[in-house]
Motif scaffolding. Structure first.
Motif, PDB file in Angstrom:
ATOM      1  N   PHE A  25      -0.407   2.005   3.781  1.00  0.00           N
ATOM      2  CA  PHE A  25       0.028   0.642   3.494  1.00  0.00           C
ATOM      3  C   PHE A  25      -0.489   0.223   2.121  1.00  0.00           C
ATOM      4  O   PHE A  25      -1.422   0.815   1.585  1.00  0.00           O
ATOM      5  CB  PHE A  25      -0.504  -0.312   4.564  1.00  0.00           C
ATOM      6  CG  PHE A  25      -0.128   0.118   5.947  1.00  0.00           C
ATOM      7  CD1 PHE A  25       1.152  -0.095   6.431  1.00  0.00           C
ATOM      8  CD2 PHE A  25      -1.040   0.763   6.762  1.00  0.00           C
ATOM      9  CE1 PHE A  25       1.511   0.323   7.704  1.00  0.00           C
ATOM     10  CE2 PHE A  25      -0.692   1.184   8.035  1.00  0.00           C
ATOM     11  CZ  PHE A  25       0.585   0.959   8.504  1.00  0.00           C
ATOM     12  N   VAL A  26       0.099  -0.806   1.581  1.00  0.00           N
ATOM     13  CA  VAL A  26      -0.399  -1.381   0.334  1.00  0.00           C
ATOM     14  C   VAL A  26      -1.835  -1.844   0.604  1.00  0.00           C
ATOM     15  O   VAL A  26      -2.087  -2.572   1.565  1.00  0.00           O
ATOM     16  CB  VAL A  26       0.478  -2.583  -0.098  1.00  0.00           C
ATOM     17  CG1 VAL A  26      -0.117  -3.289  -1.287  1.00  0.00           C
ATOM     18  CG2 VAL A  26       1.912  -2.124  -0.360  1.00  0.00           C
ATOM     19  N   SER A  27      -2.756  -1.397  -0.218  1.00  0.00           N
ATOM     20  CA  SER A  27      -4.151  -1.735   0.033  1.00  0.00           C
ATOM     21  C   SER A  27      -4.976  -1.643  -1.239  1.00  0.00           C
ATOM     22  O   SER A  27      -4.563  -1.034  -2.224  1.00  0.00           O
ATOM     23  CB  SER A  27      -4.739  -0.796   1.088  1.00  0.00           C
ATOM     24  OG  SER A  27      -4.714   0.540   0.621  1.00  0.00           O
ATOM     25  N   GLU A  32       0.267  -2.718  -6.886  1.00  0.00           N
ATOM     26  CA  GLU A  32       0.565  -1.427  -6.269  1.00  0.00           C
ATOM     27  C   GLU A  32       2.049  -1.151  -6.109  1.00  0.00           C
ATOM     28  O   GLU A  32       2.493  -0.025  -6.320  1.00  0.00           O
ATOM     29  CB  GLU A  32      -0.155  -1.313  -4.921  1.00  0.00           C
ATOM     30  CG  GLU A  32      -0.252   0.105  -4.454  1.00  0.00           C
ATOM     31  CD  GLU A  32      -1.376   0.331  -3.470  1.00  0.00           C
ATOM     32  OE1 GLU A  32      -1.082   0.864  -2.382  1.00  0.00           O
ATOM     33  OE2 GLU A  32      -2.527  -0.008  -3.769  1.00  0.00           O
ATOM     34  N   VAL A  33       2.836  -2.162  -5.720  1.00  0.00           N
ATOM     35  CA  VAL A  33       4.262  -1.921  -5.467  1.00  0.00           C
ATOM     36  C   VAL A  33       5.189  -2.896  -6.198  1.00  0.00           C
ATOM     37  O   VAL A  33       6.377  -2.953  -5.902  1.00  0.00           O
ATOM     38  CB  VAL A  33       4.585  -1.913  -3.946  1.00  0.00           C
ATOM     39  CG1 VAL A  33       3.932  -0.715  -3.277  1.00  0.00           C
ATOM     40  CG2 VAL A  33       4.177  -3.209  -3.275  1.00  0.00           C
ATOM     41  N   ALA A  34       4.640  -3.641  -7.147  1.00  0.00           N
ATOM     42  CA  ALA A  34       5.438  -4.550  -7.981  1.00  0.00           C
ATOM     43  C   ALA A  34       6.262  -5.525  -7.153  1.00  0.00           C
ATOM     44  O   ALA A  34       7.426  -5.795  -7.450  1.00  0.00           O
ATOM     45  CB  ALA A  34       6.334  -3.759  -8.939  1.00  0.00           C
ATOM     46  N   ASP A  40      -5.175   1.657 -10.547  1.00  0.00           N
ATOM     47  CA  ASP A  40      -5.594   2.758  -9.677  1.00  0.00           C
ATOM     48  C   ASP A  40      -5.310   4.118 -10.303  1.00  0.00           C
ATOM     49  O   ASP A  40      -4.316   4.303 -11.000  1.00  0.00           O
ATOM     50  CB  ASP A  40      -4.881   2.690  -8.320  1.00  0.00           C
ATOM     51  CG  ASP A  40      -5.265   1.449  -7.535  1.00  0.00           C
ATOM     52  OD1 ASP A  40      -6.282   0.811  -7.865  1.00  0.00           O
ATOM     53  OD2 ASP A  40      -4.539   1.116  -6.583  1.00  0.00           O
ATOM     54  N   GLU A  41      -6.174   5.078  -9.993  1.00  0.00           N
ATOM     55  CA  GLU A  41      -5.970   6.458 -10.438  1.00  0.00           C
ATOM     56  C   GLU A  41      -4.991   7.200  -9.529  1.00  0.00           C
ATOM     57  O   GLU A  41      -4.329   8.129  -9.956  1.00  0.00           O
ATOM     58  CB  GLU A  41      -7.296   7.212 -10.461  1.00  0.00           C
ATOM     59  CG  GLU A  41      -8.256   6.712 -11.510  1.00  0.00           C
ATOM     60  CD  GLU A  41      -9.579   7.458 -11.489  1.00  0.00           C
ATOM     61  OE1 GLU A  41      -9.658   8.534 -10.848  1.00  0.00           O
ATOM     62  OE2 GLU A  41     -10.523   6.961 -12.101  1.00  0.00           O
TER      63      GLU A  41
END
Length: 156
Positions: free
Chosen positions: A50-52, A73-75, A115-116
């Motif tokens: 999940f988006v986190s 994370e997901v725009a 994030d990497e």
């Protein structure tokens, strides 16, 4: 032996683990939840999740972190983001905060994701598809999955 134990009892943890926010983008019309497949460098493999993200800004509240994580994370952004559940983990894990973002839309100018790890796939799934992923061990059966099932239940 007792002296060693008493010394350990007085010690405080060396560092505090960051809290985590998990966001469930949820389409209330189709009853689908958005999940991502991410390559996690530390494990050298892909996971459906999940988006986190970690709560890393001291001056912002948990919900603001959830909104920012959704964007980074997901725009995506949503006019309705609300708290579903929080757990305070005492033994070994971090506190987790779960949010639902209703009917999110894709942002025109999303912020950069620091994030990497990187997303390799993403999809909308309904409850049956999600349950199949759990049954087939494509998704981890954990507290985040149980909360996702609760999100599905909320919109039945």
């Amino acid at each position: 032996m007792l002296e060693i134990l008493q010394t350990k009892l007085k010690e405080k943890p060396s560092r505090k683990e960051r809290e985590v926010v998990i966001v469930y983008p949820f389409n209330t019309k189709t009853k689908e939840i958005f999940i991502i497949q991410e390559y996690i460098h530390g494990y050298d493999r892909k996971f459906w999740k999940f988006v986190s993200g970690g709560v890393d800004k001291v001056d912002k509240d948990i919900q603001t972190h959830a909104v920012e994580e959704l964007a980074e994370e997901v725009a995506m952004e949503s006019n309705v983001v609300y708290h579903l559940y929080s757990s305070e983990r005492i033994f070994g894990n971090r506190p987790m905060h779960y949010f639902i973002a209703e009917n999110p839309i894709v942002m025109e100018n999303p912020p950069e994701n620091p994030d990497e790890d990187y997303i390799t796939n993403a999809k909308w799934v309904n409850q049956t598809e999600f349950q199949n992923m759990l049954d087939n061990k494509e998704m981890l059966w954990d507290q985040a999955s149980m909360c996702a099932l609760q999100a599905f239940r909320k919109y039945q």
